[in-house]
Design a protein around this motif. Structure first.
Motif, PDB file in Angstrom:
ATOM      1  N   ILE A 130       0.856  -1.199   0.000  1.00 55.61           N
ATOM      2  CA  ILE A 130       0.000   0.000   0.000  1.00 55.61           C
ATOM      3  C   ILE A 130       0.887   1.242   0.000  1.00 55.61           C
ATOM      4  O   ILE A 130       0.650   2.191  -0.750  1.00 55.61           O
ATOM      5  CB  ILE A 130      -0.961   0.016   1.221  1.00 55.61           C
ATOM      6  N   ALA A 131       1.929   1.221   0.821  1.00 61.36           N
ATOM      7  CA  ALA A 131       2.839   2.376   0.899  1.00 61.36           C
ATOM      8  C   ALA A 131       3.422   2.683  -0.483  1.00 61.36           C
ATOM      9  O   ALA A 131       3.526   3.838  -0.888  1.00 61.36           O
ATOM     10  CB  ALA A 131       3.950   2.087   1.906  1.00 61.36           C
ATOM     11  N   LYS A 132       3.768   1.606  -1.210  1.00 60.67           N
ATOM     12  CA  LYS A 132       4.342   1.784  -2.546  1.00 60.67           C
ATOM     13  C   LYS A 132       3.325   2.429  -3.473  1.00 60.67           C
ATOM     14  O   LYS A 132       3.636   3.354  -4.216  1.00 60.67           O
ATOM     15  CB  LYS A 132       4.738   0.410  -3.105  1.00 60.67           C
ATOM     16  N   LYS A 133       2.095   1.925  -3.396  1.00 58.45           N
ATOM     17  CA  LYS A 133       1.044   2.407  -4.285  1.00 58.45           C
ATOM     18  C   LYS A 133       0.787   3.900  -4.091  1.00 58.45           C
ATOM     19  O   LYS A 133       0.571   4.639  -5.042  1.00 58.45           O
ATOM     20  CB  LYS A 133      -0.247   1.613  -4.024  1.00 58.45           C
ATOM     21  N   ILE A 134       0.779   4.349  -2.845  1.00 54.18           N
ATOM     22  CA  ILE A 134       0.477   5.772  -2.609  1.00 54.18           C
ATOM     23  C   ILE A 134       1.764   6.611  -2.526  1.00 54.18           C
ATOM     24  O   ILE A 134       1.737   7.766  -2.132  1.00 54.18           O
ATOM     25  CB  ILE A 134      -0.396   5.966  -1.344  1.00 54.18           C
ATOM     26  N   LYS A 135       2.883   5.978  -2.867  1.00 54.88           N
ATOM     27  CA  LYS A 135       4.184   6.665  -2.869  1.00 54.88           C
ATOM     28  C   LYS A 135       4.479   7.333  -1.531  1.00 54.88           C
ATOM     29  O   LYS A 135       4.942   8.481  -1.460  1.00 54.88           O
ATOM     30  CB  LYS A 135       4.251   7.704  -3.991  1.00 54.88           C
ATOM     31  N   ALA A 164       8.664   8.709   6.664  1.00 57.39           N
ATOM     32  CA  ALA A 164       8.654  10.137   6.998  1.00 57.39           C
ATOM     33  C   ALA A 164       7.897  10.841   5.875  1.00 57.39           C
ATOM     34  O   ALA A 164       8.454  11.128   4.820  1.00 57.39           O
ATOM     35  CB  ALA A 164      10.076  10.677   7.123  1.00 57.39           C
ATOM     36  N   ASP A 165       6.637  11.055   6.108  1.00 52.67           N
ATOM     37  CA  ASP A 165       5.754  11.604   5.071  1.00 52.67           C
ATOM     38  C   ASP A 165       4.661  12.392   5.778  1.00 52.67           C
ATOM     39  O   ASP A 165       4.159  11.941   6.808  1.00 52.67           O
ATOM     40  CB  ASP A 165       5.148  10.426   4.281  1.00 52.67           C
ATOM     41  N   VAL A 209      -3.564   2.851   6.808  1.00 48.16           N
ATOM     42  CA  VAL A 209      -4.822   2.369   7.407  1.00 48.16           C
ATOM     43  C   VAL A 209      -6.017   3.047   6.727  1.00 48.16           C
ATOM     44  O   VAL A 209      -7.050   2.419   6.479  1.00 48.16           O
ATOM     45  CB  VAL A 209      -4.847   2.621   8.935  1.00 48.16           C
ATOM     46  N   HIS A 210      -5.841   4.332   6.392  1.00 50.18           N
ATOM     47  CA  HIS A 210      -6.931   5.037   5.714  1.00 50.18           C
ATOM     48  C   HIS A 210      -7.201   4.459   4.316  1.00 50.18           C
ATOM     49  O   HIS A 210      -8.351   4.402   3.893  1.00 50.18           O
ATOM     50  CB  HIS A 210      -6.647   6.539   5.645  1.00 50.18           C
ATOM     51  N   VAL A 211      -6.150   4.041   3.625  1.00 52.00           N
ATOM     52  CA  VAL A 211      -6.362   3.425   2.306  1.00 52.00           C
ATOM     53  C   VAL A 211      -7.249   2.185   2.449  1.00 52.00           C
ATOM     54  O   VAL A 211      -8.213   1.995   1.706  1.00 52.00           O
ATOM     55  CB  VAL A 211      -5.015   3.063   1.637  1.00 52.00           C
ATOM     56  N   LEU A 212      -6.939   1.361   3.457  1.00 49.73           N
ATOM     57  CA  LEU A 212      -7.759   0.168   3.708  1.00 49.73           C
ATOM     58  C   LEU A 212      -9.188   0.564   4.050  1.00 49.73           C
ATOM     59  O   LEU A 212     -10.149   0.016   3.502  1.00 49.73           O
ATOM     60  CB  LEU A 212      -7.194  -0.599   4.907  1.00 49.73           C
ATOM     61  N   ALA A 213      -9.312   1.527   4.970  1.00 48.32           N
ATOM     62  CA  ALA A 213     -10.635   1.930   5.464  1.00 48.32           C
ATOM     63  C   ALA A 213     -11.477   2.520   4.334  1.00 48.32           C
ATOM     64  O   ALA A 213     -12.677   2.242   4.228  1.00 48.32           O
ATOM     65  CB  ALA A 213     -10.482   2.929   6.612  1.00 48.32           C
TER      66      ALA A 213
END
Ligand code: FAD
Length: 467
Positions: free
Chosen positions: A75-80, A198-199, A207-211
């Motif tokens: 997920i982190a990769k997807k949202i950069k 660090a973003d 967690v918000h992407v999942l939610a």
């Protein structure tokens, strides 16, 4: 009643959200989530400090080079999401003694060799123990170090030991299980590189992407009526077969067929939530014997940088005779140039002590250490921030650690349901406990059990053979 939901989920951290998503995906959409705070993500919690976004809770992702993909990392990769490889390889060049003088490379390498020998010896023994499924053998990491005739003794050796174990488990080797640490399933599965998030969107944006994939949001706020904030659950009544009643601090009463409890094991070890009837002894033992550590990042911002910056300087280490005393320092100039932020990590008893004293005292202690290393003339910090996870009644610790001698049977009991009460949370994952991805998978696993029971009347889990 027609209006009561099928499932109540207590807590909207990673595991609660992941359990809810799994229910939703399996067409059980009449759940509600009761969350004590006014936000989701729990122990994944960004905050503003000195004009930058820092993480009070989870910070590192594992996910490169292992045989399996870490769902968080994907997920982190997807949202950069910005994350930075943590390079610990420079320890031989930036480790300071009690007086603030650098140790020689040879001295540090000697202590690192000792740690490596313990890890090699420990991994062999742990593999032997794990292979023998007839006997649930175990020992503490400290016992292992003795057995290998390499118990850390000097301040430097103890600092390296602290970095290797307390720095990851937040508890000392005397507490920690050998069998469940070597090799670390988290590293084995996902790779042992650690990526520091660090973003400005924070680790919690994962967690918000999942939610967001199943809950209603308006602009960036959750407006789904199934999620109720500021609901501190204080009672779970499971005395009637096939239903549960949950009460909150503000007097609200909710009823459902099943409840999934996701608060930390620290909360379950306290008396915040009363059970009616009281949980059976096998369950209480499983809860109270498991361990939760405390990991505290103390953030300091200065008017200017006075520490080395550039490649290989992200971390520096301080070896005080008092083990774990302001030992692991990290600077953020690569992540946030010009931020002038340092943070130092303390754990366990030091965390408890620091939580209980005024921030000014902690600042003075930290500055005494920094002045030994960088000289008397360095400026005082303009700001300090100390998360207090242990004092917080909604957490009572940061993440779990498998204590030596805690059996696999007990851990099965820890995640086993009691009547209509199901348990989830990072602590219920038998391998990835402690980590955010463990919480994610724990939510999936517990939801599966609930779905099997509600939809297929398969209510017995493979691991609740405790009675
Ligand atoms: P939680 O996040 O605790 O969620 C439980 C929720 O329940 C919370 O939102 C809480 O508010 C709520 N709640 C509690 N009591 C009640 C009640 N009575 N009624 C209603 N709601 C209640 N993991 C990593 O992978 N990498 C790291 O680098 C890392 N570092 C960490 C550093 C720190 C300082 C901390 C604190 C954690 C760290 N972790 C790390 C661990 C990771 O954050 C957790 O494993 C994970 O977030 C736990 O999720 P959870 O859903 O199990 O629990």
């Amino acid at each position: 009643a027609a209006s009561s939901p099928s499932v109540i989920i207590v807590g909207a951290g990673m595991s609660g959200i992941s359990a809810a998503k799994r229910l939703h995906d399996n067409n059980i959409k009449d759940f509600i989530i009761l969350e004590a705070t006014n936000r989701i993500a729990g122990r994944i919690h960004k905050t503003e400090f000195g004009g930058r976004t820092v993480e009070k809770g989870a910070n590192w992702l594992h996910g490169v080079g292992g045989p399996q993909k870490n769902p968080m990392y994907e997920i982190a990769k997807k949202i950069k999401l910005k994350s930075y490889y943590s390079d610990f390889s420079n320890m031989s060049f930036n480790t300071y003694n009690e007086e603030g003088k650098l140790f020689s490379k040879k001295e540090v390498d000697g202590a690192l060799d000792m740690a490596e020998s313990n890890e090699e010896f420990g991994t062999k023994l742990a593999e032997k123990y794990s292979a023998d499924t007839k006997v649930d053998n175990d020992m503490s990491l400290l016992a292992l170090e003795r057995l290998n005739r390499k118990e850390p003794k000097t301040a430097l050796e103890r600092m390296i030991d602290f970095y290797s174990f307390d720095g990851e488990q937040a508890e000392a080797p005397r507490v920690t299980s050998l069998k469940h640490i070597f090799p670390r399933p988290e590293f084995e599965l996902f790779g042992d590189g650690e990526y520091f998030v660090a973003d400005s969107r924070g680790f919690e944006s994962i967690v918000h992407v999942l939610a967001k994939s199943f809950l209603t949001y308006t602009n960036d706020t959750i407006t789904d009526p199934r999620v109720m904030f500021k609901q501190v659950v204080t009672e779970v009544d499971y005395s009637k077969k096939g239903e549960v009643t949950v009460k909150t601090e503000d007097g609200k009463v909710y009823q459902a067929k099943k409840v999934i409890l996701s608060p930390s094991i620290g909360v379950l070890q306290s008396d915040l939530i009363k059970f009616k009837p009281e949980l059976p002894m096998w369950k209480r033992i499983a809860i109270d014997e498991f361990s939760i550590g405390i990991y505290t990042k103390i953030f300091l911002q200065f008017p200017k940088t006075f520490w080395p910056t550039g490649k290989g300087t992200e971390f520096f280490f301080y070896a005080h005779p008092r083990r774990g005393y302001y030992a692991i320092w990290q600077q953020l100039e690569a992540e946030y140039p010009g931020s002038n932020i340092l943070f130092v990590t303390v754990t366990d008893d030091e965390s408890k002590r620091v939580e209980q004293q005024p921030d000014e005292d902690t600042k003075a202690e930290a500055m005494e250490v920094l002045r030994k290393i960088f000289g008397k003339d360095i400026p005082n910090p303009t700001q300090i921030m100390i998360p207090r996870w242990y004092s917080d009644r909604l957490y009572r610790g940061t993440f779990t650690n498998w204590p030596a001698g805690y059996t696999i049977q007990k851990h099965n009991n820890l995640r086993a349901p009691v009547g209509s009460v199901y348990f989830t949370g990072e602590h219920t994952h038998p391998e990835l406990y402690g980590y955010a991805d463990g919480a994610y998978y724990a939510g999936v696993n517990t939801a599966k059990d609930v779905i099997n029971c509600l939809k297929r009347k398969m209510c017995k889990t493979s691991y609740n053979n405790h009675i």
